[in-house]
Scaffold this motif. Sequence first.
Motif, short mmCIF file in Angstrom:
data_model
loop_
_atom_site.label_atom_id
_atom_site.label_comp_id
_atom_site.label_asym_id
_atom_site.label_seq_id
_atom_site.Cartn_x
_atom_site.Cartn_y
_atom_site.Cartn_z
N LYS A 191 -0.59 1.20 7.74
CA LYS A 191 -1.16 1.57 6.43
C LYS A 191 -2.31 0.63 6.06
O LYS A 191 -3.27 1.03 5.43
CB LYS A 191 -0.08 1.51 5.35
N LEU B 113 0.84 -1.21 0.00
CA LEU B 113 0.00 0.00 0.00
C LEU B 113 0.87 1.25 0.00
O LEU B 113 0.74 2.12 0.86
CB LEU B 113 -0.95 -0.03 1.20
N GLY B 114 1.78 1.32 -0.97
CA GLY B 114 2.62 2.51 -1.13
C GLY B 114 1.90 3.55 -1.97
O GLY B 114 0.67 3.52 -2.11
N ALA B 115 2.70 4.47 -2.54
CA ALA B 115 2.14 5.57 -3.32
C ALA B 115 1.30 5.06 -4.49
O ALA B 115 0.29 5.68 -4.87
CB ALA B 115 3.27 6.46 -3.84
N MET B 116 1.68 3.93 -5.07
CA MET B 116 0.95 3.35 -6.21
C MET B 116 -0.14 2.38 -5.75
O MET B 116 -1.24 2.37 -6.31
CB MET B 116 1.92 2.61 -7.14
N LYS C 40 16.87 2.74 -9.53
CA LYS C 40 16.61 1.30 -9.35
C LYS C 40 16.22 0.67 -10.69
O LYS C 40 16.70 -0.40 -11.07
CB LYS C 40 15.49 1.13 -8.32
N THR D 169 7.95 -2.68 -10.50
CA THR D 169 8.95 -2.73 -11.57
C THR D 169 10.12 -3.57 -11.06
O THR D 169 10.81 -3.16 -10.11
CB THR D 169 9.45 -1.32 -11.92
N ASP E 253 12.14 -7.46 -2.61
CA ASP E 253 10.88 -7.27 -1.88
C ASP E 253 9.78 -8.14 -2.47
O ASP E 253 9.01 -8.76 -1.74
CB ASP E 253 10.48 -5.78 -1.91
N VAL F 159 3.68 -0.89 -14.65
CA VAL F 159 2.81 0.22 -15.09
C VAL F 159 3.63 1.48 -15.37
O VAL F 159 4.74 1.64 -14.86
CB VAL F 159 1.75 0.53 -14.01
N VAL G 126 5.19 -3.61 -4.86
CA VAL G 126 6.21 -3.32 -3.85
C VAL G 126 7.46 -2.75 -4.52
O VAL G 126 7.53 -2.65 -5.75
CB VAL G 126 6.54 -4.58 -3.01
N SER G 127 8.46 -2.39 -3.70
CA SER G 127 9.54 -1.56 -4.20
C SER G 127 10.40 -2.23 -5.28
O SER G 127 10.52 -1.72 -6.39
CB SER G 127 10.44 -1.13 -3.05
N ASN H 110 -0.08 -5.13 3.96
CA ASN H 110 1.09 -4.27 3.84
C ASN H 110 2.08 -4.62 4.94
O ASN H 110 1.69 -5.02 6.03
CB ASN H 110 0.67 -2.79 3.98
N ARG H 111 3.38 -4.47 4.61
CA ARG H 111 4.41 -4.78 5.60
C ARG H 111 4.20 -3.96 6.87
O ARG H 111 4.16 -4.49 7.97
CB ARG H 111 5.80 -4.51 5.00
N THR H 112 4.02 -2.65 6.71
CA THR H 112 3.76 -1.79 7.87
C THR H 112 2.26 -1.81 8.17
O THR H 112 1.45 -1.38 7.34
CB THR H 112 4.24 -0.35 7.56
N GLY I 33 2.62 6.97 -13.39
CA GLY I 33 2.88 7.61 -12.10
C GLY I 33 1.69 7.57 -11.15
O GLY I 33 0.67 6.94 -11.41
P1 NAP Z 1 6.44 3.17 -2.27
O1 NAP Z 1 5.49 4.26 -2.06
O2 NAP Z 1 7.81 3.29 -1.72
O3 NAP Z 1 5.76 1.83 -1.65
C1 NAP Z 1 6.45 0.62 -1.63
C2 NAP Z 1 5.57 -0.46 -1.04
O4 NAP Z 1 6.30 -1.70 -1.03
C3 NAP Z 1 5.15 -0.20 0.41
O5 NAP Z 1 3.86 -0.69 0.60
C4 NAP Z 1 6.17 -1.04 1.19
O6 NAP Z 1 5.71 -1.43 2.48
C5 NAP Z 1 6.27 -2.25 0.29
N1 NAP Z 1 7.49 -3.02 0.54
C6 NAP Z 1 8.76 -2.63 0.31
N2 NAP Z 1 9.62 -3.60 0.65
C7 NAP Z 1 8.87 -4.63 1.11
C8 NAP Z 1 9.18 -5.93 1.59
N3 NAP Z 1 10.45 -6.37 1.67
N4 NAP Z 1 8.16 -6.73 1.97
C9 NAP Z 1 6.88 -6.29 1.90
N5 NAP Z 1 6.52 -5.08 1.44
C10 NAP Z 1 7.51 -4.26 1.05
O7 NAP Z 1 6.64 2.80 -3.82
P2 NAP Z 1 5.63 3.08 -5.03
O8 NAP Z 1 5.89 4.43 -5.57
O9 NAP Z 1 4.25 2.68 -4.63
O10 NAP Z 1 6.23 2.05 -6.12
C11 NAP Z 1 5.90 0.68 -6.07
C12 NAP Z 1 6.41 0.02 -7.36
O11 NAP Z 1 5.79 0.65 -8.49
C13 NAP Z 1 7.94 0.16 -7.55
O12 NAP Z 1 8.44 -1.01 -8.12
C14 NAP Z 1 8.03 1.33 -8.53
O13 NAP Z 1 9.23 1.27 -9.30
C15 NAP Z 1 6.80 1.12 -9.38
N6 NAP Z 1 6.32 2.36 -10.03
C16 NAP Z 1 6.24 3.53 -9.32
C17 NAP Z 1 5.81 4.70 -9.96
C18 NAP Z 1 5.71 6.01 -9.20
O14 NAP Z 1 5.53 7.05 -9.86
N7 NAP Z 1 5.79 6.02 -7.88
C19 NAP Z 1 5.46 4.66 -11.31
C20 NAP Z 1 5.53 3.46 -11.99
C21 NAP Z 1 5.96 2.31 -11.34
P3 NAP Z 1 5.87 -0.43 3.73
O15 NAP Z 1 4.66 0.44 3.72
O16 NAP Z 1 5.94 -1.33 4.89
O17 NAP Z 1 7.16 0.36 3.53
#
Ligand code: NAP
Length: 302
Positions: free
Chosen positions: A45, A18-21, A246, A103, A80, A128, A75-76, A40-42, A131
């Motif tokens: 959220k 449950l991160g930004a995406m 990354k 990704t 992960d 995806v 997830v990241s 979600n890990r944390t 953003g």
């Molecule tokens: P984010 O906000 O940093 O969220 C990351 C999520 O992954 C959080 O829910 C985090 O949990 C979880 N996570 C990380 N490590 C983990 C682990 N070892 N075990 C379980 N859960 C774990 O990242 P985001 O922006 O949503 O991006 C997520 C993915 O989408 C990435 O691969 C990114 O490259 C891709 N993406 C992002 C965008 C963008 O604009 N942001 C666009 C296209 C693609 P916690 O809450 O516990 O930290």
Amino acid sequence: MNPTMSEIKLSKVVVYGLGAMGRPMARNLHDHGILIGVKNRTEGKRQAMINELNLEEFEDDESMLSQADCVLTCVSADDDLKAVIADILDLMSPGSVVIDCSTVSPNTARSVADDLASKGISFIDAPVSGGVEGAKKGSLSIMVGADREQYKRAANVFAAIGSQITHMGRVGQGQATKAVNQVMVAGVAQAVCSALAMAEKCNLDLKKAIEVFSAGAAGNWFLDNRGSTMVNDEFNVGFKLNLLHKDLKICQETVAELGGQLPLIDDSIMEYAKLMEMDHGDEDISALIRLKRHLLSPELDD
Ligand code: NAP
């Protein structure tokens, strides 16, 4: 006549991550009536999302995941995703499917697909582009790697989160497409940040210059959407550069496996790593202009 597998649509989705995406994706799946739970890990959220969407509280993960016909992960990074798959592998039901929107590398996609297949669970890589804004609007571009039956079966999940959904081929081909996309993103950022740093150094009227460039052969999305913010030193918009760094590592690994090398990737990794060292990792990728300004004015280093 019994329906074929692709005619039975997915209707019980759990979102893991449950991160930004992941958060806006979960909201859109809920709006389409196919979200049954979140993980979600944390923990905080997860609870916040359960409260916001008024979701059922399951007794434990096992009872939630065993009822799901789909887990959508976001997830990241590679390790992960592997950790998440190891966490859910024995709790999901045979016949269900994992759709991964993170990704990661094509190799990681193929490797987790094999792990899941050993338990009778299918895997779809579905990275995806678009953003956080695209995730909120449900207008993501989704690059899908899957066999055709699974792709068709997941159509309603994709329709809830995206507007451009493209089947690129078997598992891993979605991530390969995303890697190529990120090379292009990095290249456009290199070109625009270098050019606008030069425009500053030439003392051009930057508002007029950006309008001129946009109207001609140099016009592009990044210039239109990040041109004026970067010359105003606003970098709190858009796509964080530590995520592009990354992604470029994945591009570098993919190109190396093909037996080649692309300097654009290597140079961009080096420059974004430098910005991360300077504590700019959470800034938009257009913060690259900071380094280009130094190249044009070496005296700034003194
Ligand atoms: P984010 O906000 O940093 O969220 C990351 C999520 O992954 C959080 O829910 C985090 O949990 C979880 N996570 C990380 N490590 C983990 C682990 N070892 N075990 C379980 N859960 C774990 O990242 P985001 O922006 O949503 O991006 C997520 C993915 O989408 C990435 O691969 C990114 O490259 C891709 N993406 C992002 C965008 C963008 O604009 N942001 C666009 C296209 C693609 P916690 O809450 O516990 O930290």
